[in-house]
Scaffold this motif. Structure first.
Motif, PDB file in Angstrom:
ATOM      1  N   PHE A   1     -10.547  -8.332   5.751  1.00  0.00           N
ATOM      2  CA  PHE A   1     -10.304  -7.288   4.970  1.00  0.00           C
ATOM      3  C   PHE A   1     -11.805  -6.482   4.211  1.00  0.00           C
ATOM      4  O   PHE A   1     -12.144  -5.224   3.790  1.00  0.00           O
ATOM      5  CB  PHE A   1      -9.072  -7.258   4.826  1.00  0.00           C
ATOM      6  CG  PHE A   1      -8.918  -6.064   3.633  1.00  0.00           C
ATOM      7  CD1 PHE A   1      -7.541  -4.921   4.509  1.00  0.00           C
ATOM      8  CD2 PHE A   1      -9.022  -5.030   2.446  1.00  0.00           C
ATOM      9  CE1 PHE A   1      -7.651  -4.170   4.227  1.00  0.00           C
ATOM     10  CE2 PHE A   1      -8.706  -4.138   2.404  1.00  0.00           C
ATOM     11  CZ  PHE A   1      -8.284  -3.083   2.746  1.00  0.00           C
TER      12      PHE A   1
ATOM     13  N   TRP B   1      -7.263  -0.863  11.805  1.00  0.00           N
ATOM     14  CA  TRP B   1      -6.451  -1.515  10.415  1.00  0.00           C
ATOM     15  C   TRP B   1      -5.958  -0.840   9.482  1.00  0.00           C
ATOM     16  O   TRP B   1      -5.126  -1.006   8.800  1.00  0.00           O
ATOM     17  CB  TRP B   1      -7.058  -3.108  10.649  1.00  0.00           C
ATOM     18  CG  TRP B   1      -6.545  -3.379   9.765  1.00  0.00           C
ATOM     19  CD1 TRP B   1      -5.338  -3.875   9.369  1.00  0.00           C
ATOM     20  CD2 TRP B   1      -7.928  -4.798   9.466  1.00  0.00           C
ATOM     21  NE1 TRP B   1      -5.573  -5.110   8.853  1.00  0.00           N
ATOM     22  CE2 TRP B   1      -6.475  -5.477   8.261  1.00  0.00           C
ATOM     23  CE3 TRP B   1      -9.157  -5.349   8.807  1.00  0.00           C
ATOM     24  CZ2 TRP B   1      -6.921  -6.774   7.437  1.00  0.00           C
ATOM     25  CZ3 TRP B   1      -9.827  -6.033   8.098  1.00  0.00           C
ATOM     26  CH2 TRP B   1      -8.302  -7.221   7.656  1.00  0.00           C
ATOM     27  N   ARG B   2      -7.354  -0.447   9.069  1.00  0.00           N
ATOM     28  CA  ARG B   2      -7.664   0.952   8.164  1.00  0.00           C
ATOM     29  C   ARG B   2      -6.211   1.865   8.034  1.00  0.00           C
ATOM     30  O   ARG B   2      -5.995   2.568   7.559  1.00  0.00           O
ATOM     31  CB  ARG B   2      -8.590   1.257   7.178  1.00  0.00           C
ATOM     32  CG  ARG B   2      -9.576  -0.192   7.273  1.00  0.00           C
ATOM     33  CD  ARG B   2     -11.554   0.448   7.140  1.00  0.00           C
ATOM     34  NE  ARG B   2     -10.856   1.980   5.260  1.00  0.00           N
ATOM     35  CZ  ARG B   2     -10.529   1.379   4.376  1.00  0.00           C
ATOM     36  NH1 ARG B   2     -10.834  -0.067   4.447  1.00  0.00           N
ATOM     37  NH2 ARG B   2     -10.818   2.675   3.443  1.00  0.00           N
TER      38      ARG B   2
ATOM     39  N   CYS C   1      -5.137   2.771   4.299  1.00  0.00           N
ATOM     40  CA  CYS C   1      -6.340   3.605   3.210  1.00  0.00           C
ATOM     41  C   CYS C   1      -7.103   4.447   3.293  1.00  0.00           C
ATOM     42  O   CYS C   1      -8.270   5.173   2.746  1.00  0.00           O
ATOM     43  CB  CYS C   1      -7.142   2.215   3.526  1.00  0.00           C
ATOM     44  SG  CYS C   1      -6.299   0.598   2.850  1.00  0.00           S
TER      45      CYS C   1
ATOM     46  N   SER D   1     -14.688  -5.202   5.770  1.00  0.00           N
ATOM     47  CA  SER D   1     -14.245  -3.997   6.070  1.00  0.00           C
ATOM     48  C   SER D   1     -14.737  -3.447   5.367  1.00  0.00           C
ATOM     49  O   SER D   1     -15.125  -2.106   4.726  1.00  0.00           O
ATOM     50  CB  SER D   1     -12.689  -3.940   6.905  1.00  0.00           C
ATOM     51  OG  SER D   1     -11.604  -3.747   6.058  1.00  0.00           O
ATOM     52  N   GLU D   2     -13.924  -3.532   3.800  1.00  0.00           N
ATOM     53  CA  GLU D   2     -13.950  -3.072   2.762  1.00  0.00           C
ATOM     54  C   GLU D   2     -15.824  -2.671   2.799  1.00  0.00           C
ATOM     55  O   GLU D   2     -16.035  -1.458   2.462  1.00  0.00           O
ATOM     56  CB  GLU D   2     -12.986  -3.342   1.681  1.00  0.00           C
ATOM     57  CG  GLU D   2     -11.980  -2.678   1.814  1.00  0.00           C
ATOM     58  CD  GLU D   2     -11.915  -2.049   1.409  1.00  0.00           C
ATOM     59  OE1 GLU D   2     -12.488  -1.113   0.049  1.00  0.00           O
ATOM     60  OE2 GLU D   2     -11.201  -0.617   1.686  1.00  0.00           O
TER      61      GLU D   2
ATOM     62  N   HIS E   1       0.704  -1.714   0.089  1.00  0.00           N
ATOM     63  CA  HIS E   1      -0.052   0.594  -0.199  1.00  0.00           C
ATOM     64  C   HIS E   1       0.911   1.558  -0.006  1.00  0.00           C
ATOM     65  O   HIS E   1       0.849   2.251  -0.996  1.00  0.00           O
ATOM     66  CB  HIS E   1      -1.065  -0.132   1.051  1.00  0.00           C
ATOM     67  CG  HIS E   1      -1.996  -0.906   0.729  1.00  0.00           C
ATOM     68  ND1 HIS E   1      -3.310  -0.615   0.784  1.00  0.00           N
ATOM     69  CD2 HIS E   1      -2.327  -1.887   1.122  1.00  0.00           C
ATOM     70  CE1 HIS E   1      -4.264  -1.094   0.975  1.00  0.00           C
ATOM     71  NE2 HIS E   1      -3.511  -2.377   0.534  1.00  0.00           N
TER      72      HIS E   1
ATOM     73  N   ASP F   1     -10.567   6.743   4.749  1.00  0.00           N
ATOM     74  CA  ASP F   1     -12.296   6.634   4.758  1.00  0.00           C
ATOM     75  C   ASP F   1     -12.681   6.915   3.609  1.00  0.00           C
ATOM     76  O   ASP F   1     -12.100   6.932   2.657  1.00  0.00           O
ATOM     77  CB  ASP F   1     -12.778   7.709   5.589  1.00  0.00           C
ATOM     78  CG  ASP F   1     -14.363   7.816   5.321  1.00  0.00           C
ATOM     79  OD1 ASP F   1     -14.717   7.187   5.311  1.00  0.00           O
ATOM     80  OD2 ASP F   1     -14.894   9.459   6.066  1.00  0.00           O
TER      81      ASP F   1
ATOM     82  N   ASP G   1     -11.080   0.081  11.621  1.00  0.00           N
ATOM     83  CA  ASP G   1     -10.803   1.911  11.211  1.00  0.00           C
ATOM     84  C   ASP G   1      -9.371   1.636  11.776  1.00  0.00           C
ATOM     85  O   ASP G   1      -8.305   2.439  11.184  1.00  0.00           O
ATOM     86  CB  ASP G   1     -11.358   2.323  12.422  1.00  0.00           C
ATOM     87  CG  ASP G   1     -13.078   3.004  11.165  1.00  0.00           C
ATOM     88  OD1 ASP G   1     -13.419   2.627  10.405  1.00  0.00           O
ATOM     89  OD2 ASP G   1     -13.552   3.362  12.751  1.00  0.00           O
TER      90      ASP G   1
ATOM     91  N   PRO H   1      -7.932  -2.476  -2.561  1.00  0.00           N
ATOM     92  CA  PRO H   1      -7.055  -2.641  -0.805  1.00  0.00           C
ATOM     93  C   PRO H   1      -7.553  -4.665  -1.526  1.00  0.00           C
ATOM     94  O   PRO H   1      -7.070  -5.374  -1.340  1.00  0.00           O
ATOM     95  CB  PRO H   1      -8.503  -2.298   0.174  1.00  0.00           C
ATOM     96  CG  PRO H   1      -9.247  -1.609  -0.987  1.00  0.00           C
ATOM     97  CD  PRO H   1      -8.497  -0.770  -3.072  1.00  0.00           C
TER      98      PRO H   1
END
Length: 184
Positions: free
Chosen positions: A93, A169-170, A175, A96-97, A26, A177, A167, A38
């Protein structure tokens, strides 16, 4: 230390390796100014991590195994378990996305979203207003959200705790918002 313990330690560390590779990829994409996909990136990282995991399993645990069948089973076990953990990592993941995209759709549905949010959340598989209403009613029934004056609020249940973990983790992955990202 015995060979089985070494193998177990390598396999327990494999999700951390995937996570570290994911962060590095990333960051590299960001430095190169390339758009980040992602879910594809996570899948690529989990698959690419097979190489160092199998190398570490062989070097730390299996290189002294004389029986070729036992060696094949050891490498097969390492391959299968690492990929099962990689699949779990990918699914978390993806969850979460998807939850962040649903969050954007909920904001739009509730009239809180502007043009940028609409652009970020537009998807050919997007929820219709009726489907969104059904989902909101279901979340109220489950006690995950509450409605007050036509607005919905999280109740602080397990989903909110998990959302905060995602949040974090992102943020580690960089990554951000989904409402602030532009699609490629």
């Amino acid at each position: 230390m015995d060979a089985q313990l070494h193998l177990l330690l390598v396999l327990l560390a494999s999700p951390l390796l995937v996570f570290a590779i994911n962060i590095a990829v990333h960051q590299a994409y960001r430095l190169l100014g390339r758009p980040i996909m992602p879910q594809k990136t996570v899948l690529f990282c989990a698959l690419w991590a097979n190489i160092p995991v199998l190398a570490a399993a062989w070097w730390l645990s299996l290189r002294h195994v004389a029986d070729p069948v036992e060696l094949a089973f050891g490498l097969g076990f390492a391959l299968c378990l690492h990929n099962a953990l990689g699949c779990f990592y990918y699914q978390c993941f993806a969850l979460s996305e998807n939850s962040l995209h649903i969050h954007a759709l909920v904001k739009i549905h509730l009239g809180q979203g502007g043009e940028a949010e609409a652009e970020a959340a537009v998807d050919p598989h997007a929820e219709t207003g009726e489907a969104m209403a059904v989902r909101l009613v279901r979340l109220v029934e489950l006690g995950q959200i509450r409605e007050e004056g036509g607005r919905y609020y999280a109740t602080g249940g397990v989903f909110l705790v998990v959302a905060r973990l995602f949040d974090f983790w992102r943020a580690l992955l960089g990554c951000g918002d989904p409402l602030s990202r532009k699609r490629p």
